[in-house]
Motif scaffolding. Structure first.
Motif, PDB file in Angstrom:
ATOM      1  N   ARG A 124      10.253  -5.357  17.845  1.00 11.50           N
ATOM      2  CA  ARG A 124      11.402  -5.884  17.103  1.00 11.50           C
ATOM      3  C   ARG A 124      11.306  -5.514  15.623  1.00 11.50           C
ATOM      4  O   ARG A 124      10.222  -5.248  15.097  1.00 11.50           O
ATOM      5  N   HIS A 125      12.480  -5.539  14.966  1.00  2.77           N
ATOM      6  CA  HIS A 125      12.500  -5.389  13.512  1.00  2.77           C
ATOM      7  C   HIS A 125      11.680  -6.522  12.875  1.00  2.77           C
ATOM      8  O   HIS A 125      11.882  -7.696  13.213  1.00  2.77           O
ATOM      9  N   PRO A 126      10.780  -6.215  11.945  1.00  2.00           N
ATOM     10  CA  PRO A 126      10.114  -7.276  11.181  1.00  2.00           C
ATOM     11  C   PRO A 126      11.061  -7.785  10.087  1.00  2.00           C
ATOM     12  O   PRO A 126      10.842  -7.563   8.889  1.00  2.00           O
ATOM     13  N   SER A 127      12.114  -8.454  10.508  1.00  2.00           N
ATOM     14  CA  SER A 127      13.174  -8.842   9.572  1.00  2.00           C
ATOM     15  C   SER A 127      12.673  -9.806   8.505  1.00  2.00           C
ATOM     16  O   SER A 127      13.239  -9.879   7.416  1.00  2.00           O
ATOM     17  N   GLN A 128      11.601 -10.542   8.819  1.00  2.00           N
ATOM     18  CA  GLN A 128      11.025 -11.421   7.789  1.00  2.00           C
ATOM     19  C   GLN A 128      10.539 -10.607   6.588  1.00  2.00           C
ATOM     20  O   GLN A 128      10.696 -11.029   5.436  1.00  2.00           O
ATOM     21  N   LEU A 129       9.939  -9.448   6.879  1.00  2.00           N
ATOM     22  CA  LEU A 129       9.434  -8.607   5.789  1.00  2.00           C
ATOM     23  C   LEU A 129      10.575  -7.901   5.066  1.00  2.00           C
ATOM     24  O   LEU A 129      10.480  -7.650   3.863  1.00  2.00           O
ATOM     25  N   TYR A 130      11.644  -7.559   5.789  1.00  2.00           N
ATOM     26  CA  TYR A 130      12.819  -7.014   5.109  1.00  2.00           C
ATOM     27  C   TYR A 130      13.310  -8.010   4.058  1.00  2.00           C
ATOM     28  O   TYR A 130      13.657  -7.640   2.925  1.00  2.00           O
ATOM     29  N   GLU A 131      13.368  -9.285   4.468  1.00  2.00           N
ATOM     30  CA  GLU A 131      13.838 -10.322   3.539  1.00  2.00           C
ATOM     31  C   GLU A 131      12.848 -10.537   2.400  1.00  2.00           C
ATOM     32  O   GLU A 131      13.244 -10.740   1.247  1.00  2.00           O
ATOM     33  N   ALA A 132      11.550 -10.500   2.721  1.00  2.00           N
ATOM     34  CA  ALA A 132      10.540 -10.676   1.671  1.00  2.00           C
ATOM     35  C   ALA A 132      10.675  -9.600   0.605  1.00  2.00           C
ATOM     36  O   ALA A 132      10.532  -9.872  -0.599  1.00  2.00           O
TER      37      ALA A 132
END
Length: 299
Positions: free
Chosen positions: A195-203
């Motif tokens: 999956r996309h590491p969307s948490q890190l995109y936001e970080a």
């Protein structure tokens, strides 16, 4: 082990607990998520103290508040984050459940916090404090906006460590194989689901980049234009969150077989998630604040 998806990444071997210690039958296990809140608030306090000690950054060299007032307002900010974040989650994401279980509304240890609720809580808290102490509201919200991305970024990294709020399935080289049955519940992806590491995109977007941009503007005279930093923060965060929602899995209560992307407005194919529905008004308000700040800018 990951031969089925050779170009993606396994989840790192890291625990949500910083450490575990058993003393007399009691187990102490501080969490990275709690540490993110603590260090975000502590770092924000240190940055705010630094700002209010330097007259050259402020219009006419007039400091907006004292160091003591910074310490006082951080107490209000902390309450705004916790209460606003929790009540925002209850109101925006799980109203039906909590109407049936009101005793769990303040059970923050069970999880469930909303950034948008926390932002509203902070805005209300600092607004009340500024009104009571006769402090310029634009100045105090500019300071709050300057320090907020630090806590946001740390919080999103903690979400990654907790393996929660992950993104949609992806085969990109940096996609991550998150643990747990829910994260692995992808259709037609082979043995493993990355999956996309969307948490890190936001970080990166809502935390690191937004922090750098706001401080560059502030150090080049942005704080001399009341409201400028706050407006930029609203636009920057709202735009970044709206963008990342395209890669992030919506909250489970919004996802159905007929609505797999969890849109709350529009159609299953073209619509808005709850995160986008709450973020787009931030962009609109931020643009209005920037327009007002520009008109009030001294010649």
């Amino acid at each position: 082990m990951f031969a089925a998806l050779p170009l993606v990444l396994p989840f790192p071997d890291i625990s949500p607990d910083i450490f575990r210690l058993s003393i007399g039958g009691f187990e102490i296990a501080p969490k990275w998520y709690a540490a993110a809140y603590i260090f975000g608030i502590l770092g924000g306090w240190l940055m705010a103290r630094w700002l209010v000690m330097r007259p050259r950054f402020w219009r006419n060299g007039k400091l907006p508040m004292t160091k003591g007032q910074v310490e006082d307002v951080m107490t209000w900010v902390t309450l705004g984050i916790v209460l606003g974040g929790r009540l925002g989650y209850v109101a925006f994401y799980q109203p039906g459940y909590y109407l049936q279980n009101p005793g769990e509304i303040l059970a923050v240890w069970q999880g469930g916090m909303s950034f948008h609720g926390g932002a509203l809580g902070v805005a209300l808290a600092v607004g009340i404090y500024a009104w009571r102490k006769g402090i310029s509201v634009p100045a105090i919200v500019d300071i709050a906006a300057l320090v907020a991305p630090l806590g946001i970024g740390l919080g999103r990294v903690a979400n990654f460590v907790n393996a929660e709020l992950w993104g949609r399935p992806s085969e990109l080289p940096w996609a991550v194989i998150f643990p747990g049955g829910a994260a692995q519940a992808c259709a037609n992806v082979g043995e493993f689901c990355a999956r996309h590491p969307s948490q890190l995109y936001e970080a990166i977007l809502e935390g690191l980049i937004l922090l750098i941009v706001l401080w560059i503007v502030a150090l080049r005279g942005g704080l001399k234009v009341p409201g400028l930093i706050f407006g930029l923060f609203l636009v920057g965060y709202g735009a970044a969150r709206t963008f990342v929602e395209h890669f992030r899995v919506a909250d489970a209560q919004y996802i159905t077989p007929d609505n797999p992307l969890g849109h709350v407005v529009g159609t299953p194919e073209f619509g808005l998630t709850m995160g986008q529905l709450l973020s787009l008004p931030m962009v609109a308000v931020g643009l209005l604040v920037l327009l007002i700040a520009r008109r009030a800018r001294p010649a």
